[in-house]
Write an enzyme that holds these catalytic residues in place. Structure first.
Site, PDB file in Angstrom:
ATOM      1  N   CYS A  11      56.419  30.170 -89.107  1.00 20.86           N
ATOM      2  CA  CYS A  11      55.268  30.917 -88.610  1.00 20.86           C
ATOM      3  C   CYS A  11      54.192  31.067 -89.694  1.00 20.86           C
ATOM      4  O   CYS A  11      53.904  32.176 -90.156  1.00 20.86           O
ATOM      5  CB  CYS A  11      55.770  32.274 -88.131  1.00 20.86           C
ATOM      6  SG  CYS A  11      54.576  33.108 -87.131  1.00 20.86           S
ATOM      7  N   TYR A  70      62.828  18.818-106.357  1.00 21.77           N
ATOM      8  CA  TYR A  70      62.008  19.952-105.922  1.00 21.77           C
ATOM      9  C   TYR A  70      61.927  20.012-104.385  1.00 21.77           C
ATOM     10  O   TYR A  70      60.903  20.385-103.817  1.00 21.77           O
ATOM     11  CB  TYR A  70      60.610  19.897-106.578  1.00 21.77           C
ATOM     12  CG  TYR A  70      60.714  19.740-108.077  1.00 21.77           C
ATOM     13  CD1 TYR A  70      61.167  20.789-108.869  1.00 21.77           C
ATOM     14  CD2 TYR A  70      60.431  18.519-108.698  1.00 21.77           C
ATOM     15  CE1 TYR A  70      61.318  20.634-110.239  1.00 21.77           C
ATOM     16  CE2 TYR A  70      60.588  18.363-110.073  1.00 21.77           C
ATOM     17  CZ  TYR A  70      61.032  19.426-110.828  1.00 21.77           C
ATOM     18  OH  TYR A  70      61.195  19.273-112.180  1.00 21.77           O
TER      19      TYR A  70
END
Ligand SMILES: Cc1ncc(COP(=O)(O)O)c(C=O)c1O
Length: 414
Positions: A344, A373
């Site tokens: 969201c 990463y």
């Protein structure tokens, strides 16, 4: 076959079609190629073969135990950036004398751990930290091995969030300050200054920042030697970039090695390197399934997938670009789209303005070069469980980190 490639039209990792693993384990899913990890480690090692060196794998890039164990078995040493990463290194089988410990803001407990373990070097980031290491070593009646991190005031040319060697960055100290500190502390009974350290950033794709960084520690080491302070090693950090985009210009390992060795060779000091991304980045993909397709007003599509910024934050955090492939492409006209996650946040975009073969709900996509990463920067935002991780070895594969469950996620809550 090493790494990710297509057999017929299906994307595979080594001998394993990616859809097989996704069907068995579910998505989102990080998949690593053991062969890529080992091949890249060896390639880097070979580039420095004619000079005494140790490759300290930067655990921060990918700290999954199975990956770190592969690095150790390949002959790496370890670079840890926190107490947690020291534990990962120890559990993966590294001995303390194979670990360098870096990081701004090391806590008292982390320093006690590193000093009492007797790590190869604590890369000290400030005069205050040197004093604290000295006090801890004195209290325990041991001599702590320290290296001093220099901030050479260099523009790494990479994204500002992953540049660490400019004077405005929090890392290290100026060479002048380091010089004054080392000379004033050289005679301390419980401190042994064994090296100098520099790391000016990650995803560096041109030689100049690296050359300037190495020159800064070589100059200081030469001055210290002339003053009778002999070091054991020079730690040039990590930073070597990879090509995320087709045709993106990067340094070859040979260009990198030539630049470093030209500067370091005359010192005769052992070389320490801390590579992370260059080894692990291209060894991984993030597999994700399409959960919805939504037309945009301009004729493009939102391809909404089940992986998001909680599984791969680099695009949202750095505007990073990752290749996105359809695992089993369908025939038909290509579509213009944004590949977005379910989180969201409007920044939850894995790939913007992409052209893909036509896709349908349920199709699998592979986000490329996510081995570094990627999984390690996962979060539980939106209460999303952390994805599973799989290591492929030839025709075999195994889950090396199981998918987090809702119960795992909530077990710390009252
Ligand atoms: C001190 C230090 N060493 C090594 C690395 C590894 O860098 P890279 O993954 O770019 O090789 C980092 C990452 O930024 C770092 O902060």
């Amino acid at each position: 076959m090493v790494g990710f490639h297509r057999t017929q039209s299906l994307l595979s990792c080594e001998g394993v079609p990616l859809d097989t693993v996704a069907d068995a384990v579910g998505t989102p899913l990080h998949i690593y190629s053991r062969a890529v990890l080992l091949t890249r480690f060896r390639e880097l090692d070979v580039a420095f073969v004619d000079y005494p060196h140790d490759l300290h794998y930067a655990i921060k890039a990918n700290a999954t135990l199975a990956v770190v164990r592969e690095m150790r078995a390949a002959g790496a040493h370890a670079d840890a950036n926190s107490g947690g990463e020291i534990d990962v290194a120890l559990r993966a089988g590294f001995s303390p004398d194979q670990i360098v410990f870096t990081g701004v803001g090391k806590t008292h407990d982390e320093l006690v751990r590193a000093v009492t373990l007797g790590v190869k070097a604590i890369n000290a980031e400030s005069p205050g930290e040197m004093e604290r290491i000295d006090a801890i070593a004195r209290a325990h009646g041991i001599c702590a091995r320290v290296a001093v991190r220099i901030n050479p005031d260099v523009d790494a040319g990479s994204h500002p969030h992953i540049s660490t060697g400019h004077r405005s960055n929090k890392f290290g100290m100026t060479a002048a300050r380091a010089h004054a500190m080392v000379t004033s502390m050289a005679a301390r009974e419980h401190l042994k200054v064994v090296g100098l350290h520099v790391h000016v950033g990650s995803q560096i794709t041109s030689v100049d920042p690296l050359r300037l960084a190495v020159a800064a520690i070589v100059d200081l080491a030469t001055t210290l030697a002339a003053e009778g302070i002999a070091l054991e090693h020079l730690d040039v950090g990590g930073g070597l970039g990879i090509a995320y985009q087709p045709g993106q210009a990067t340094l070859t390992v040979d260009e990198y090695a030539a630049a470093v060795l030209t500067a370091v060779r005359h010192t005769g000091l052992r070389l320490v390197l801390e590579p992370g991304r260059w080894i692990a980045g291209p060894a991984g993909v993030l597999l994700t399934r399409v959960v919805d397709l939504k037309a945009q007003e301009d004729g493009r599509w939102f391809v909404i997938v089940d992986a998001g910024m909680t599984d791969l934050i680099r695009p949202a955090l750095y505007g990073a670009w990752h290749g996105i492939d359809v695992v089993a492409p369908r025939d038909g006209a290509e579509i213009d789209c944004d590949v977005v996650g379910p989180v969201c946040e409007s920044s939850d975009i894995l790939g913007q303005a992409r052209r893909l073969p036509p896709v349908a709900v349920g199709d699998l996509l592979a986000v490329r070069d996510t081995g570094a990463y990627g999984a390690i920067m996962a979060s539980n935002y939106n209460r999303r469980p952390v994805a599973a991780e799989v290591l492929v070895d030839g025709n075999d594969w195994r889950v090396v980190r199981r998918r987090q469950t809702i119960d795992d996620m909530l077990q710390w809550d009252e």
